[in-house]
Design a protein around this motif. Sequence first.
Motif, mmCIF file in Angstrom:
data_model
loop_
_atom_site.group_PDB
_atom_site.id
_atom_site.type_symbol
_atom_site.label_atom_id
_atom_site.label_comp_id
_atom_site.label_asym_id
_atom_site.label_seq_id
_atom_site.Cartn_x
_atom_site.Cartn_y
_atom_site.Cartn_z
ATOM 1 N N PRO A 1 -0.212 1.997 -12.545
ATOM 2 C CA PRO A 1 0.218 1.859 -11.653
ATOM 3 C C PRO A 1 1.013 3.445 -10.383
ATOM 4 O O PRO A 1 1.320 3.951 -11.006
ATOM 5 C CB PRO A 1 1.595 1.189 -12.095
ATOM 6 N N ALA A 2 0.500 3.832 -9.499
ATOM 7 C CA ALA A 2 0.488 4.374 -8.298
ATOM 8 C C ALA A 2 2.045 4.695 -8.125
ATOM 9 O O ALA A 2 2.568 6.575 -8.402
ATOM 10 C CB ALA A 2 -0.026 4.534 -7.271
ATOM 11 N N GLU A 3 2.659 4.024 -8.042
ATOM 12 C CA GLU A 3 4.213 4.192 -8.033
ATOM 13 C C GLU A 3 5.263 2.628 -8.732
ATOM 14 O O GLU A 3 4.967 1.627 -8.871
ATOM 15 C CB GLU A 3 4.175 3.842 -6.443
ATOM 16 N N TRP B 1 4.734 -8.238 -13.121
ATOM 17 C CA TRP B 1 3.051 -9.066 -12.711
ATOM 18 C C TRP B 1 2.604 -7.868 -12.257
ATOM 19 O O TRP B 1 1.120 -7.588 -12.572
ATOM 20 C CB TRP B 1 4.057 -10.031 -11.806
ATOM 21 N N TYR B 2 2.891 -6.675 -11.183
ATOM 22 C CA TYR B 2 2.815 -5.377 -11.161
ATOM 23 C C TYR B 2 1.169 -4.690 -11.991
ATOM 24 O O TYR B 2 0.360 -4.531 -12.398
ATOM 25 C CB TYR B 2 3.211 -4.642 -10.001
ATOM 26 N N VAL C 1 -1.045 -10.855 -9.255
ATOM 27 C CA VAL C 1 -0.940 -10.281 -7.977
ATOM 28 C C VAL C 1 -0.666 -11.572 -7.006
ATOM 29 O O VAL C 1 0.329 -11.371 -5.992
ATOM 30 C CB VAL C 1 -2.547 -9.235 -7.565
ATOM 31 N N ASP C 2 -1.046 -12.707 -6.894
ATOM 32 C CA ASP C 2 -0.997 -13.693 -6.249
ATOM 33 C C ASP C 2 0.734 -14.287 -6.452
ATOM 34 O O ASP C 2 1.696 -14.807 -5.583
ATOM 35 C CB ASP C 2 -1.565 -15.319 -6.998
ATOM 36 N N GLU C 3 1.626 -13.967 -8.032
ATOM 37 C CA GLU C 3 3.423 -14.137 -8.670
ATOM 38 C C GLU C 3 3.535 -12.777 -7.626
ATOM 39 O O GLU C 3 4.366 -14.234 -7.101
ATOM 40 C CB GLU C 3 3.023 -13.560 -8.804
ATOM 41 N N ILE C 4 3.053 -11.563 -7.139
ATOM 42 C CA ILE C 4 3.710 -11.083 -6.568
ATOM 43 C C ILE C 4 3.975 -11.491 -4.818
ATOM 44 O O ILE C 4 4.807 -11.256 -3.851
ATOM 45 C CB ILE C 4 2.931 -9.567 -6.314
ATOM 46 N N LYS C 5 2.875 -12.076 -4.134
ATOM 47 C CA LYS C 5 2.619 -12.492 -2.844
ATOM 48 C C LYS C 5 3.666 -12.997 -2.696
ATOM 49 O O LYS C 5 3.865 -13.672 -1.663
ATOM 50 C CB LYS C 5 1.030 -13.190 -2.988
ATOM 51 N N GLN C 6 3.867 -14.298 -3.247
ATOM 52 C CA GLN C 6 4.741 -15.628 -3.575
ATOM 53 C C GLN C 6 6.085 -14.698 -3.287
ATOM 54 O O GLN C 6 6.673 -14.957 -2.415
ATOM 55 C CB GLN C 6 4.759 -16.036 -4.642
ATOM 56 N N LEU C 7 5.989 -13.842 -3.812
ATOM 57 C CA LEU C 7 7.799 -13.273 -4.360
ATOM 58 C C LEU C 7 7.898 -12.397 -2.838
ATOM 59 O O LEU C 7 9.127 -12.275 -1.646
ATOM 60 C CB LEU C 7 7.910 -12.231 -5.426
ATOM 61 N N MET D 1 -3.723 -3.981 -4.373
ATOM 62 C CA MET D 1 -3.132 -4.319 -5.208
ATOM 63 C C MET D 1 -5.422 -5.479 -5.468
ATOM 64 O O MET D 1 -5.593 -5.307 -6.661
ATOM 65 C CB MET D 1 -2.917 -5.178 -6.224
ATOM 66 N N ASN D 2 -4.739 -6.278 -4.252
ATOM 67 C CA ASN D 2 -5.768 -6.699 -3.777
ATOM 68 C C ASN D 2 -7.449 -5.969 -4.214
ATOM 69 O O ASN D 2 -8.455 -6.017 -3.666
ATOM 70 C CB ASN D 2 -5.977 -7.586 -2.465
ATOM 71 N N ALA D 3 -7.294 -5.019 -3.060
ATOM 72 C CA ALA D 3 -7.534 -3.779 -2.530
ATOM 73 C C ALA D 3 -8.747 -3.189 -4.054
ATOM 74 O O ALA D 3 -10.507 -3.187 -4.458
ATOM 75 C CB ALA D 3 -7.685 -2.841 -1.668
ATOM 76 N N ARG D 4 -7.466 -2.862 -4.832
ATOM 77 C CA ARG D 4 -8.188 -2.208 -5.818
ATOM 78 C C ARG D 4 -9.165 -3.920 -7.137
ATOM 79 O O ARG D 4 -10.852 -3.109 -7.488
ATOM 80 C CB ARG D 4 -7.526 -1.927 -6.795
ATOM 81 N N ILE D 5 -8.521 -4.561 -7.149
ATOM 82 C CA ILE D 5 -9.706 -6.037 -7.540
ATOM 83 C C ILE D 5 -10.906 -6.265 -6.372
ATOM 84 O O ILE D 5 -11.674 -5.897 -7.309
ATOM 85 C CB ILE D 5 -8.641 -6.953 -7.777
ATOM 86 N N ARG D 6 -10.661 -6.331 -5.289
ATOM 87 C CA ARG D 6 -12.405 -6.189 -5.015
ATOM 88 C C ARG D 6 -13.091 -5.161 -5.634
ATOM 89 O O ARG D 6 -14.261 -4.866 -5.430
ATOM 90 C CB ARG D 6 -12.100 -6.262 -3.319
#
Length: 268
Positions: free
Chosen positions: A98-100, A124-125, A144-150, A160-165
Amino acid sequence: MVTLTLINYPDNLNLLITKVMLERRVHGGHNALVTCKEVLLPLLEKLSTSTSKEMLDQTYLPYSDQWTSGKFQLTQWSDRMSTHTTASFTGSTIGTLPAESLCESIDSAIGCDQSNWGYQAEVWYTIADVFLSEEMISDAQKCVDEIKQLFPLSHLVSYMNARIRETEGNQKEAEQQYINAVTLTPLHVPSLVALGRLQIELDKPILAEHYLVEATHLKPAEYEAWHYLGVLHQRQGCHQKAADCFLTALRFESSAPVRPYSVLKWKL
């Protein structure tokens, strides 16, 4: 050292996350995934609202009966009973650690009164990052979707979505997501480094240098930025500049912490 400290502080979330990251670096994602279940359990005690606790209970709690040696069943996610064995992840340094600290970033934006949500998001991250290292893309996406809900407007969701893509091989979509992250938070160094690295792969040297130099200005000890600047200069035939950048990267990498020192000031 972390394991011994956890004997006295078994519910310290900061130590548990650090343990996950160390295990991943030393032993690989398999051991880190097993430890991830220990990260979520103490989080339940930190949640201040019944709504938060209910959300965790209904999504992903990897208790021992769901986690078996060498196989991981995410039975709470969907009807798909996914099992995975450990897989090595090679290539670029994307997803290595994790970068940060997500929790630190969130608290700085919304205040410590919401820190329980920050703790939850950081868990979650952390799990998503480990899943990515094992190329368990769909499971990482669910985290990541769980993080997005928060925190739906967090730059780290785009990051994170970029890393997944990118792990999926979709460079165009990854580039856009990284740009979204930088647009939301222009000072986010990991996104700048990732953009610079991606521009090298896309043969856009001017943009690559722009992002990487900006990253080194914001964080001079960011060794990945120096490394990819070296790669860029090497491709351009500037071998002395490349050598200087590689040496700088090695010097900073040798003293780089597993986690940012800044998380210690409020988590311990």
